[in-house]
Design a protein around this motif. Structure first.
Motif, PDB file in Angstrom:
ATOM      1  N   ILE A 338       0.654  -1.277   0.143  1.00 33.71           N
ATOM      2  CA  ILE A 338      -0.125   0.069  -0.010  1.00 33.71           C
ATOM      3  C   ILE A 338       0.996   1.309   0.078  1.00 33.71           C
ATOM      4  N   SER A 339       2.022   1.247   0.686  1.00 33.82           N
ATOM      5  CA  SER A 339       3.020   2.337   0.878  1.00 33.82           C
ATOM      6  C   SER A 339       3.268   2.745  -0.397  1.00 33.82           C
ATOM      7  N   LYS A 340       4.011   1.610  -1.300  1.00 34.57           N
ATOM      8  CA  LYS A 340       4.612   1.774  -2.484  1.00 34.57           C
ATOM      9  C   LYS A 340       3.579   2.335  -3.255  1.00 34.57           C
ATOM     10  N   ILE A 344       2.469   6.441   0.626  1.00 29.66           N
ATOM     11  CA  ILE A 344       2.212   6.922   1.909  1.00 29.66           C
ATOM     12  C   ILE A 344       2.878   6.126   2.799  1.00 29.66           C
ATOM     13  N   GLY A 345       3.488   6.728   3.849  1.00 35.30           N
ATOM     14  CA  GLY A 345       4.375   6.104   4.900  1.00 35.30           C
ATOM     15  C   GLY A 345       3.869   5.018   5.569  1.00 35.30           C
ATOM     16  N   THR A 346       4.742   3.892   5.627  1.00 37.75           N
ATOM     17  CA  THR A 346       4.371   2.795   6.569  1.00 37.75           C
ATOM     18  C   THR A 346       3.799   3.003   7.987  1.00 37.75           C
ATOM     19  N   GLU A 347       4.674   3.977   8.358  1.00 32.71           N
ATOM     20  CA  GLU A 347       4.193   4.541   9.716  1.00 32.71           C
ATOM     21  C   GLU A 347       2.991   5.171  10.005  1.00 32.71           C
ATOM     22  N   GLU A 348       2.383   5.843   8.926  1.00 33.25           N
ATOM     23  CA  GLU A 348       1.126   6.516   9.018  1.00 33.25           C
ATOM     24  C   GLU A 348       0.203   5.643   8.792  1.00 33.25           C
ATOM     25  N   LEU A 349       0.576   4.406   7.976  1.00 33.00           N
ATOM     26  CA  LEU A 349      -0.473   3.302   7.847  1.00 33.00           C
ATOM     27  C   LEU A 349      -0.675   2.630   9.201  1.00 33.00           C
ATOM     28  N   GLU A 350       0.429   2.451   9.607  1.00 29.02           N
ATOM     29  CA  GLU A 350       0.308   1.645  11.196  1.00 29.02           C
ATOM     30  C   GLU A 350      -0.469   2.436  11.972  1.00 29.02           C
ATOM     31  N   MET A 351      -0.455   3.927  12.270  1.00 28.36           N
ATOM     32  CA  MET A 351      -1.066   4.714  13.071  1.00 28.36           C
ATOM     33  C   MET A 351      -2.707   4.723  12.773  1.00 28.36           C
ATOM     34  N   LEU A 352      -3.042   4.809  11.358  1.00 22.18           N
ATOM     35  CA  LEU A 352      -4.247   4.688  10.993  1.00 22.18           C
ATOM     36  C   LEU A 352      -4.827   3.393  10.923  1.00 22.18           C
ATOM     37  N   ASN A 353      -4.210   2.268  10.937  1.00 20.94           N
ATOM     38  CA  ASN A 353      -4.814   1.085  11.091  1.00 20.94           C
ATOM     39  C   ASN A 353      -3.921   0.244  12.019  1.00 20.94           C
ATOM     40  N   PRO A 354      -4.183   0.443  13.402  1.00 18.84           N
ATOM     41  CA  PRO A 354      -3.358  -0.333  14.471  1.00 18.84           C
ATOM     42  C   PRO A 354      -3.992  -1.501  14.659  1.00 18.84           C
TER      43      PRO A 354
END
Length: 534
Positions: A338-340, A344-354
């Protein structure tokens, strides 16, 4: 036609001719510019990943730097990275809040905050008028408030900032269940607004649900997903649970005490107090942590109510939670992909989808999993779904190692004891008790030996590590002294893709063996592929 009118007409005609000529010149000039621009774009770019699925050719364009060039009607939108860091940094504050609740401000604390007792009494009285909680002055509450304003001042300032992200979500769900909106402050006491928070006894998420209580309120826990970490689902569950507790006690103070320690402990405290049904009267008979729980909640409410009076500032959040949106995921996809694909950064994905434990959104029959993205990124994903899933399928099919198996909690397993194992560690992994493992295996002591086989009946899902040997002879691992291995990180590597190259090695193993807390890796880094200290 008079002379003035003739002059005006001639002037208008001249202007029109001049405008047309200028336009023609601009068109010619722009045509040359467009041609140059096209040539530049063609030179810059563009590698095309051709994917054939079900006989159809799918194409995803990429730039020279490897980023995908997905098109969308919306202009890409960025937000302040400092805001993302603010939310990520809350992990360290969870333990601070827990210590404050368990230990209290301490008898020897020296307060320097300018808050006269008479002023505090007046403010608490005003708060009591507009809330269903019983807010009355007492020395214990004053101590906690002053402790929060001094020793925990930084924590409170950061909670005020982070609350702008979560509070709109909390308020909507609390209102849906007809719960007092002030309950939103409870998430600060429970988790310091950290959706990944985990207590020493295994409670998880913003609202700190235990496994069994979470299941009672339909929070799914599996190898891939733990919905106790999902902000919306967990808030809905917390609202239902609190509503049920209020129905039992008819008092919000007691409902909060029961939320923390369980209805049974509150009932015992009521009996031991001689039948009192007021929190402050039964407080001496409650567990120590619960005794500090309601004061911490009321102190947090006070500080948010009078933040400006105490010099605490609201930093404008660049994005509230509801400036994000969700899309239902149709096939398995990883955060790295998804990041690629949508930049979007993987850290942001982790924060939005914990809720996704392995940074993987699975495809499971009967389940409907969603991906949360910034509003500006949703269009990119939805507009290119078919191509995205085709690319993901091709990439996953090309990997050597299969995905972790989803294992149900009802299976009997045979566990082989490894170096560093002990009964408590094994029991925690499978959600069972040490005494159960001993009973199932006829053990008389807690001693284990490496290689010993144990029969276990798991009570919660777990990840079965694939121990089959790779059929490929090629690996980026390098043998080093002692027979261990290292992996040299290459461009595009992630913990997940590396773990898939080495059977039996998980993301958690790589983090533990190499002292890694996040997911970012730098090319050239040497990663250990074993617990070389054991």
């Amino acid at each position: 036609m008079n002379q003035k009118l003739k002059i005006a007409v001639l002037a208008a005609m001249f202007s029109a001719v001049s405008f047309v000529n200028a336009q023609q010149e601009d068109v010619a000039s722009n045509s040359e510019k467009d041609s140059t621009l096209v040539e530049r774009e063609e030179r810059a770019a563009i590698a095309v990943s051709n994917i054939k699925i079900d006989g159809q050719l799918m194409a995803l364009e990429t730039h020279e730097d490897g980023k995908f060039k997905l098109r969308d009607l919306e202009e890409a939108w960025r937000y302040d990275s400092l805001w993302l860091n603010e939310l990520h940094s809350n992990a360290e504050l969870f333990s601070d809040m827990l210590l404050e609740i368990q230990n209290g401000p301490g008898q020897d604390s020296i307060f320097t905050v300018d808050l006269p007792t008479d002023t505090l009494k007046a403010r608490l009285a005003r708060m009591d008028e507009k809330t269903p909680f019983n807010i009355t002055y007492n020395a214990s509450l004053e101590s906690v408030i002053k402790s929060f304003l001094t020793r925990r001042r930084d924590l409170m300032q950061r909670m005020i900032t982070a609350s702008q992200f979560y509070f709109p979500l909390f308020e909507q769900e609390l209102d849906n269940q007809n719960i007092p909106l002030e309950i939103k402050y409870l998430a600060i006491v429970e988790s310091a607004l950290n959706p990944k928070a985990r207590s020493r006894v295994g409670a998880k998420g913003l609202w700190q649900f235990m496994y069994s209580t979470g299941k009672m309120y339909d929070l799914d826990v599996s190898s891939y997903v733990d919905e106790r970490h999902d902000p919306i689902m967990a808030t809905k569950a917390a609202s239902k649970y609190l509503s049920r507790l209020y129905g039992i006690f008819g008092d919000w103070d007691l409902a909060l005490a029961a939320y923390n320690s369980g209805p049974g402990n509150v009932n015992k405290a009521i009996r031991r107090s001689g039948g009192y049904e007021n929190y402050w009267n039964i407080r001496p008979f409650l567990p120590r942590e619960t005794a500090g729980y309601l004061p911490a909640f009321l102190a947090t409410m006070y500080i948010f109510e009078y933040a400006e009076e105490h010099g605490l500032q609201y930093k404008k959040a660049e994005r509230a939670y509801f400036e994000t949106d969700t899309v239902h995921v149709k096939n398995l996809i990883t955060f790295d992909q998804i990041s690629k694909l949508v930049d979007i950064g993987t850290e942001e994905l982790e924060m939005l989808n914990p809720a996704y434990k392995l940074n993987i959104i699975p495809k499971v029959k009967g389940k409907d999993y969603a991906l949360r993205l910034p509003v500006s990124k949703i269009g990119k994903f939805v507009s290119n779904e078919e191509e995205i899933y085709a690319y993901v399928k091709k990439e996953l099919d090309s990997l050597k190692k299969p995905m972790p198996n989803m294992v149900t909690a009802q299976d009997q397993i045979r566990y082989r004891v490894k170096s560093g194992d002990y009964l408590g560690k094994i029991a925690e992994r499978y959600g069972v008790g040490v005494s159960q493992i001993k009973r199932w295996n006829g053990l008389r002591s807690n001693n284990l030996r490496i290689g010993q086989r144990l029969t276990i009946f798991p009570r919660k899902p777990y990840i079965a590590k694939n121990t089959a040997k790779s059929t490929s002879s090629k690996t980026s691992g390098t043998t080093v002294a002692g027979g261990s291995k290292i992996h040299t990180v290459r461009s595009g590597d992630s913990l997940w893709t590396i773990s898939r190259q080495y059977p039996g090695i998980s993301i958690e193993n790589l983090r533990e063996w190499n002292g890694i807390s996040g997911n970012n890796l730098k090319p050239g880094t040497k990663l250990k592929l074993c617990d070389c200290s054991s």
